[in-house]
Design an enzyme around this catalytic site. Structure first.
Site, mmCIF file in Angstrom:
data_model
loop_
_atom_site.group_PDB
_atom_site.id
_atom_site.type_symbol
_atom_site.label_atom_id
_atom_site.label_comp_id
_atom_site.label_asym_id
_atom_site.label_seq_id
_atom_site.Cartn_x
_atom_site.Cartn_y
_atom_site.Cartn_z
ATOM 1 C CB ALA A 1 38.181 50.643 37.714
ATOM 2 C CG ASP A 2 32.159 52.513 40.833
ATOM 3 O OD1 ASP A 2 31.496 52.420 39.944
ATOM 4 O OD2 ASP A 2 31.604 52.805 41.905
ATOM 5 C CB THR A 3 36.052 55.862 42.821
ATOM 6 O OG1 THR A 3 37.493 55.295 41.302
ATOM 7 C CG2 THR A 3 36.845 56.533 44.069
ATOM 8 N N GLY B 1 36.722 50.026 44.226
ATOM 9 C CA GLY B 1 36.423 48.734 44.220
ATOM 10 C C GLY B 1 37.826 48.342 41.906
#
Length: 208
Positions: A80-82, A117
């Site tokens: 995940a990436d924010t 994501g």
């Protein structure tokens, strides 16, 4: 049952997965981030995919140094990436306190978007792999903050490891007027979307 690995060292993502009651291991991605996209949702999907693929490819090496991690018949790796997007500008983690103040001034008194994501890599015992990647977006409206309020908040140190230089689940909560979308997405992991997307594939994460 298979095994779930979270490809992130984020305590916030760890807590969100623990909150929904699933069992998982943590193996953070360590590779350098490579961004080739410019549209916010494409950026987070690209970065999440890189993390999930990296960890999925190194699981056997990880197992050799972590004996408690047993080779599963089925493996699910969640990356995940924010990021925060404000007026078309992508805001990641601040470089220093000055950068954190700059970001908060941009967010003050307006509405911005938070994108997370998520990429899930699935491996079975025969080595066959599959991947699903998606994103979630939440609109966040911040009340106007004075320079003194911004400086005081930055001085707490809380903004320094967070996209957009704030944590909605922390001290910055007093500056958030409203949100439109998934709150957990702003924290860092849209667990409802993960459950939904896996169900589309016929996977019940609780039976994995």
């Amino acid at each position: 049952m298979g095994q779930i690995i979270l490809a992130s060292a984020s305590t916030r993502r760890k807590e969100l997965l623990e909150q929904i009651g699933i069992s998982f291991e943590i193996c953070p991605a360590k590779g350098e981030e490579r961004i080739t996209k410019s549209v916010p949702h494409e950026v987070v999907e690209e970065l999440a995919s890189q993390k999930a693929i990296e960890v999925a490819s190194m699981v056997r090496t990880y197992e050799e140094t972590h004996q408690e991690l047993v080779t599963p018949s089925d493996l699910m790796v969640i990356g995940a990436d924010t990021i925060v997007s404000c007026g078309g500008q992508i805001l990641g983690k601040p470089k220093d306190e000055r950068d954190a103040c700059r970001m908060l001034k941009l967010l003050s008194g307006g509405t911005h978007q938070v994108y997370t994501g998520v990429s899930i890599v699935l491996l079975d015992a025969s080595g066959k792999a599959g991947q699903v990647t998606f994103h979630e977006k939440t609109d966040v409206t911040m009340r106007a903050m004075s320079e003194e309020e911004i400086r005081r908040y930055v001085a707490t140190g809380e903004p320094m490891d967070k996209a957009g230089a704030y944590g909605i689940q922390g001290k910055c909560a007093i500056f958030v007027d409203k949100i439109d979308g998934d709150y957990n997405n702003v924290v860092g992991l849209p667990v409802a979307a993960i459950y939904r997307e896996l169900k589309k594939l016929g996977i019940d994460i609780y039976l994995w």
